[in-house]
Motif scaffolding. Structure first.
Motif, mmCIF file in Angstrom:
data_model
loop_
_atom_site.group_PDB
_atom_site.id
_atom_site.type_symbol
_atom_site.label_atom_id
_atom_site.label_comp_id
_atom_site.label_asym_id
_atom_site.label_seq_id
_atom_site.Cartn_x
_atom_site.Cartn_y
_atom_site.Cartn_z
ATOM 1 N N LEU A 16 -3.857 12.733 0.721
ATOM 2 C CA LEU A 16 -4.109 12.336 -0.665
ATOM 3 C C LEU A 16 -4.981 11.088 -0.773
ATOM 4 O O LEU A 16 -5.612 10.855 -1.797
ATOM 5 C CB LEU A 16 -2.782 12.092 -1.391
ATOM 6 N N VAL A 17 -4.987 10.288 0.281
ATOM 7 C CA VAL A 17 -5.750 9.050 0.285
ATOM 8 C C VAL A 17 -6.534 8.979 1.593
ATOM 9 O O VAL A 17 -6.056 9.416 2.634
ATOM 10 C CB VAL A 17 -4.782 7.837 0.165
ATOM 11 N N ARG A 18 -7.729 8.459 1.504
ATOM 12 C CA ARG A 18 -8.504 8.199 2.719
ATOM 13 C C ARG A 18 -8.894 6.723 2.700
ATOM 14 O O ARG A 18 -8.925 6.086 1.640
ATOM 15 C CB ARG A 18 -9.718 9.119 2.811
ATOM 16 N N ASP A 48 7.796 9.939 -4.244
ATOM 17 C CA ASP A 48 8.157 8.529 -4.374
ATOM 18 C C ASP A 48 7.389 7.893 -5.534
ATOM 19 O O ASP A 48 6.162 8.020 -5.614
ATOM 20 C CB ASP A 48 7.840 7.797 -3.067
ATOM 21 N N PRO A 49 8.080 7.183 -6.428
ATOM 22 C CA PRO A 49 7.392 6.583 -7.585
ATOM 23 C C PRO A 49 6.352 5.529 -7.203
ATOM 24 O O PRO A 49 5.341 5.391 -7.890
ATOM 25 C CB PRO A 49 8.519 5.970 -8.423
ATOM 26 N N VAL A 50 6.576 4.788 -6.116
ATOM 27 C CA VAL A 50 5.583 3.791 -5.688
ATOM 28 C C VAL A 50 4.308 4.498 -5.261
ATOM 29 O O VAL A 50 3.201 4.080 -5.624
ATOM 30 C CB VAL A 50 6.145 2.912 -4.540
ATOM 31 N N ARG A 51 4.426 5.583 -4.508
ATOM 32 C CA ARG A 51 3.235 6.308 -4.069
ATOM 33 C C ARG A 51 2.513 6.944 -5.257
ATOM 34 O O ARG A 51 1.279 6.970 -5.285
ATOM 35 C CB ARG A 51 3.608 7.343 -3.011
ATOM 36 N N ARG A 52 3.258 7.422 -6.231
ATOM 37 C CA ARG A 52 2.596 7.974 -7.432
ATOM 38 C C ARG A 52 1.820 6.880 -8.154
ATOM 39 O O ARG A 52 0.703 7.100 -8.624
ATOM 40 C CB ARG A 52 3.628 8.625 -8.359
ATOM 41 N N GLU A 53 2.399 5.689 -8.233
ATOM 42 C CA GLU A 53 1.706 4.578 -8.888
ATOM 43 C C GLU A 53 0.461 4.169 -8.105
ATOM 44 O O GLU A 53 -0.575 3.852 -8.693
ATOM 45 C CB GLU A 53 2.655 3.381 -9.047
ATOM 46 N N ILE A 54 0.540 4.204 -6.788
ATOM 47 C CA ILE A 54 -0.642 3.896 -5.969
ATOM 48 C C ILE A 54 -1.746 4.908 -6.255
ATOM 49 O O ILE A 54 -2.913 4.537 -6.402
ATOM 50 C CB ILE A 54 -0.278 3.873 -4.466
ATOM 51 N N LEU A 55 -1.394 6.173 -6.358
ATOM 52 C CA LEU A 55 -2.401 7.203 -6.673
ATOM 53 C C LEU A 55 -3.055 6.930 -8.017
ATOM 54 O O LEU A 55 -4.270 7.068 -8.167
ATOM 55 C CB LEU A 55 -1.773 8.594 -6.649
ATOM 56 N N VAL A 56 -2.250 6.538 -9.003
ATOM 57 C CA VAL A 56 -2.809 6.220 -10.326
ATOM 58 C C VAL A 56 -3.763 5.035 -10.215
ATOM 59 O O VAL A 56 -4.853 5.042 -10.801
ATOM 60 C CB VAL A 56 -1.680 5.943 -11.347
ATOM 61 N N GLU A 94 -9.095 5.000 -1.088
ATOM 62 C CA GLU A 94 -9.511 5.771 -2.262
ATOM 63 C C GLU A 94 -8.763 7.098 -2.270
ATOM 64 O O GLU A 94 -8.340 7.603 -1.239
ATOM 65 C CB GLU A 94 -11.017 5.992 -2.291
ATOM 66 N N ILE A 95 -8.621 7.653 -3.454
ATOM 67 C CA ILE A 95 -7.907 8.916 -3.610
ATOM 68 C C ILE A 95 -8.794 10.070 -3.142
ATOM 69 O O ILE A 95 -10.012 10.028 -3.287
ATOM 70 C CB ILE A 95 -7.456 9.108 -5.080
ATOM 71 N N ASP A 96 -8.159 11.080 -2.591
ATOM 72 C CA ASP A 96 -8.847 12.319 -2.214
ATOM 73 C C ASP A 96 -8.084 13.459 -2.884
ATOM 74 O O ASP A 96 -7.122 13.982 -2.324
ATOM 75 C CB ASP A 96 -8.869 12.495 -0.698
ATOM 76 N N PRO A 97 -8.486 13.837 -4.091
ATOM 77 C CA PRO A 97 -7.712 14.801 -4.877
ATOM 78 C C PRO A 97 -7.764 16.243 -4.372
ATOM 79 O O PRO A 97 -7.061 17.102 -4.894
ATOM 80 C CB PRO A 97 -8.326 14.687 -6.274
#
Length: 120
Positions: A53-55, A10-18, A66-69
């Motif tokens: 991916l996020v915690r 999903d593009p929204v989730r990708r933007e959130i990760l960025v 925050e991201i959890d890569p």
């Protein structure tokens, strides 16, 4: 890995990760960047959290995301196989390796090098 792929589809989730790449943000701060409802952003955050991916952490009255890569590592490793040299590039690399090996063996055995033969 499938959960991660579904989450980043999903593009929204990708933007959130960025957005989370460099800082921790609240859901409100994240929602402020989008023209979708806050409940929709919360659903996206839930998908990202469930995929690993996020915690989130409760700090006072705010929940910081925050991201959890770490979950991206298996996906990165799987994708890396498609970045390997294919076709002629791979064959030229193998040929170059063989040429260097042969020259090294000639130097060790004392056989004349082709360059020396051509100049004599």
């Amino acid at each position: 890995m499938d959960d991660v792929v579904r989450a980043i589809a999903d593009p929204v989730r990708r933007e959130i990760l960025v957005m989370l790449r460099g800082e921790r943000l609240t859901a409100g701060q994240i929602a402020g960047h989008f023209e979708i409802s806050r409940p929709a952003v919360s659903r996206h955050l839930r998908v990202l959290r469930e995929s690993g991916l996020v915690r989130d952490e409760l700090v006072g009255r705010e929940r910081l995301y925050e991201i959890d890569p770490a979950q991206l590592t298996p996906l990165s490793a799987w994708l890396a196989q498609f970045g390997q040299p294919l076709g002629w590039t791979h064959r030229f690399d193998a040929l170059e390796t063989e040429v260097h090996r042969t020259r090294r063996e000639r130097r060790v055995s004392g056989a004349p090098d082709e360059k020396k033969e051509n100049t004599a």
